[in-house]
Design an enzyme around this catalytic site. Sequence first.
Site, PDB file in Angstrom:
ATOM      1  N   ARG A 171       0.896  -1.239  -0.209  1.00 29.57           N
ATOM      2  CA  ARG A 171       0.144   0.018   0.208  1.00 29.57           C
ATOM      3  C   ARG A 171       0.793   1.383   0.037  1.00 29.57           C
ATOM      4  O   ARG A 171       0.525   2.339  -0.675  1.00 29.57           O
ATOM      5  CB  ARG A 171      -0.777  -0.045   1.100  1.00 29.57           C
ATOM      6  N   CYS A 229      -1.016   6.533   8.798  1.00 32.65           N
ATOM      7  CA  CYS A 229      -1.536   5.205   8.078  1.00 32.65           C
ATOM      8  C   CYS A 229      -2.581   5.468   7.170  1.00 32.65           C
ATOM      9  O   CYS A 229      -2.387   6.660   6.309  1.00 32.65           O
ATOM     10  CB  CYS A 229      -1.795   4.255   9.082  1.00 32.65           C
TER      11      CYS A 229
END
Length: 272
Positions: A171, A229
């Site tokens: 990611r 995040c």
Amino acid sequence: MSPLITAAELRDASAVVVLDATWNLMGPPGREAYDAGHVPGAHFVDLDTELAGPPGEGGRHPLPDASVVTELLRRTGIDAGSEVVVYDAANSMAAARARFVLRYYGVENVRVLDGGFAAWKAAGGEASTTAPADVESAFEAVPGSLRVLDAEGAAEIASQGVLLDARAPERFAGEVEPMDKVAGHIPGAVNAPTTGNVSADGRFLPAEELRERFAALGADGSQPVGAYCGSGVTAAHEALALEVAGVEVPVYVGSWSEWITDPNRPVATGRD
């Protein structure tokens, strides 16, 4: 005092408010797991509705409104002098978010059950399927007890210090993106997957190992450090691991899901 508590320590503790923050990003809902069995006396806390505000320009899990947290504190009986323990199923991702939110809104003494409910059961702890009755307190949540980052602050740390990205490497690199509309990372950020903070059983690594891990990434406290995040949940876990290692860092609560709401903000890809 350590931000963590062991199952044995919790079992011997008295007058502690216990919160179950079990949550699954991809489901099933945490309430189902709580109803199937939880630490006796633990109150369930819903991450999506009580530990986060509605998704939008502030990201997928912005901070909840103070009135929502006030209601949470009052129904669970938390006041200014309460000792609070939060846990989730095992790896403390959701529990770390719960601790972060409570401390941001003024609850000082909050610890995370290391290894979560799995550790509790492994230590011989009993499980209950009975939800405790609501209790009352007069605590009023007031924001601002912890420093947090906005997009500009995160970008500044990325350029002048170490901004840790707690997501999985794929990611971070922009190779896959299952949750957000844009893939990639904040330019200058350093990937430090939060899964590397814990062992296979969900317990945090020893403080010295965490210090070594973060120091190798430049996050040793000698320069500004921050964490983000996808939506501000696992970033709280990263901050908790850093705290165990002896480094206090702010969290970019909006994280990647807020960063990408402004098309003028730059996006980086790749694993470097």
